[in-house]
Design a protein around this motif. Structure first.
Motif, short mmCIF file in Angstrom:
data_model
loop_
_atom_site.label_atom_id
_atom_site.label_comp_id
_atom_site.label_asym_id
_atom_site.label_seq_id
_atom_site.Cartn_x
_atom_site.Cartn_y
_atom_site.Cartn_z
N ILE A 149 19.90 -5.09 2.56
CA ILE A 149 19.66 -5.55 1.19
C ILE A 149 20.72 -6.58 0.80
N GLN A 150 21.97 -6.32 1.17
CA GLN A 150 23.05 -7.26 0.84
C GLN A 150 22.87 -8.58 1.56
N ARG A 151 22.46 -8.53 2.82
CA ARG A 151 22.21 -9.78 3.55
C ARG A 151 21.12 -10.60 2.87
N LEU A 194 12.16 -10.66 2.56
CA LEU A 194 12.16 -11.10 1.17
C LEU A 194 11.36 -10.12 0.31
N LEU A 195 10.15 -9.78 0.77
CA LEU A 195 9.26 -8.91 -0.02
C LEU A 195 9.79 -7.49 -0.11
N LEU A 196 10.18 -6.90 1.00
CA LEU A 196 10.55 -5.50 0.99
C LEU A 196 11.92 -5.24 0.39
N SER A 197 12.80 -6.24 0.39
CA SER A 197 14.11 -6.04 -0.25
C SER A 197 14.05 -6.31 -1.75
N SER A 198 12.97 -6.93 -2.22
CA SER A 198 12.92 -7.39 -3.61
C SER A 198 13.08 -6.30 -4.67
N PRO A 199 12.53 -5.09 -4.49
CA PRO A 199 12.70 -4.09 -5.56
C PRO A 199 14.16 -3.76 -5.84
N PHE A 200 14.99 -3.82 -4.80
CA PHE A 200 16.38 -3.43 -4.95
C PHE A 200 17.23 -4.53 -5.59
N GLN A 201 16.69 -5.76 -5.62
CA GLN A 201 17.37 -6.82 -6.37
C GLN A 201 17.19 -6.59 -7.86
N LEU A 240 16.18 -3.43 -9.21
CA LEU A 240 16.53 -2.05 -9.56
C LEU A 240 17.58 -1.54 -8.57
N PRO A 241 18.82 -1.99 -8.71
CA PRO A 241 19.85 -1.57 -7.75
C PRO A 241 20.07 -0.07 -7.74
N ASP A 242 19.74 0.62 -8.84
CA ASP A 242 19.92 2.08 -8.87
C ASP A 242 18.97 2.79 -7.90
N ALA A 243 17.91 2.08 -7.48
CA ALA A 243 16.96 2.68 -6.55
C ALA A 243 17.40 2.53 -5.10
N MET A 244 18.51 1.86 -4.88
CA MET A 244 18.96 1.60 -3.51
C MET A 244 19.29 2.91 -2.79
N PRO A 245 18.76 3.11 -1.59
CA PRO A 245 19.02 4.34 -0.85
C PRO A 245 20.43 4.37 -0.28
N GLY A 280 0.77 -1.23 0.00
CA GLY A 280 0.00 0.00 0.00
C GLY A 280 0.80 1.27 0.00
N VAL A 281 2.08 1.20 0.36
CA VAL A 281 2.89 2.41 0.46
C VAL A 281 4.19 2.30 -0.34
N MET A 282 5.02 1.35 0.02
CA MET A 282 6.38 1.32 -0.51
C MET A 282 6.41 1.11 -2.03
N GLU A 283 5.71 0.09 -2.53
CA GLU A 283 5.76 -0.14 -3.96
C GLU A 283 5.16 1.02 -4.76
N PRO A 284 3.99 1.57 -4.37
CA PRO A 284 3.51 2.74 -5.11
C PRO A 284 4.50 3.90 -5.13
N VAL A 285 5.16 4.17 -3.99
CA VAL A 285 6.13 5.27 -3.94
C VAL A 285 7.30 5.01 -4.89
N LEU A 286 7.82 3.78 -4.90
CA LEU A 286 8.94 3.44 -5.78
C LEU A 286 8.54 3.56 -7.24
N VAL A 287 7.35 3.09 -7.59
CA VAL A 287 6.90 3.15 -8.98
C VAL A 287 6.68 4.60 -9.41
N LEU A 288 6.05 5.39 -8.56
CA LEU A 288 5.80 6.80 -8.91
C LEU A 288 7.11 7.57 -9.07
N ASP A 289 8.08 7.27 -8.22
CA ASP A 289 9.38 7.92 -8.36
C ASP A 289 10.06 7.49 -9.65
#
Length: 203
Positions: free
Chosen positions: A180-182, A157-164, A166-171, A105-114
């Protein structure tokens, strides 16, 4: 037996990874289907029972489950001995569900919109912004290696998945980068990605 409708190298890959992590590959049927891709390739597959022909989609008899967070909760509840979930009655059940819903409801929409360069005050008010999302993660990881404490779980697993993907999105937060590395170093990820590259199904 539950059936997962999957398309290689898509959002449903995360569910394959969950199944691998849980050690239940022999307890889930996987059906590979085509889906419409952003580059215009692919298309709807008549074999896919998802009402919008998307993946992942899990069926278990007459019960049909869509959306990754819901499928994660369903499978971890169905196989509680795998320890990746937090079953009903567990003292971290609320936190577990909270992170699953936060992602959807929050994290994925924010990442996609950005990623799409979409800006509007209403979006930030409703969904937050990247800084708020990253601060939420950093605060949770400040004194512990994983979101629920000392042990890896399905919410990591779920919340780290976008950065696997799209590594450029890594904060640029050290605690988030280390987390994320772990998550990326887990053997199941290499196993599933090799299988995806080969285009093979679970057997």
């Amino acid at each position: 037996m539950p059936t997962l409708y999957h398309s290689p190298n898509s959002r449903s890959t995360l569910i394959l990874l969950l199944i691998e992590e849980m050690g239940i590959t022999d307890r889930i049927d996987v059906v590979n289907v085509t889906v419409a891709r952003q580059d215009g390739s692919g298309g709807p597959d008549a074999r896919n029972p998802h009402p919008e022909k998307k993946v992942p989609y899990l069926t278990n008899g007459d019960d049909h489950i869509r959306e990754r967070g819901a499928i994660v909760a369903y499978l971890t509840d169905m196989f509680p001995d795998t320890a990746l979930g937090r079953p009903v009655g567990h003292p971290q059940r609320g936190k577990f569900l909270g992170w699953l819903f936060y992602y959807q409801g929050v994290m994925e929409p924010v990442l996609v919109l950005d990623w799409a360069n979409v800006e509007h005050a209403a979006l930030h008010t409703t969904f937050r912004d990247l800084d708020a999302v990253f601060s939420c993660l950093a605060n949770a990881l400040q004194d512990q290696p994983y979101l629920l404490g000392g042990e890896y779980s399905a919410v990591d697993l779920l919340l780290s998945s976008p950065f696997q993907w799209l590594p450029d999105a890594m904060p640029q937060h050290p605690s988030i980068q280390a987390w994320i590395q772990r998550c990326a170093n887990r053997p199941a990820l290499a196993t599933v990605m090799a299988r995806e590259a080969a285009g093979s199904q679970l057997v």
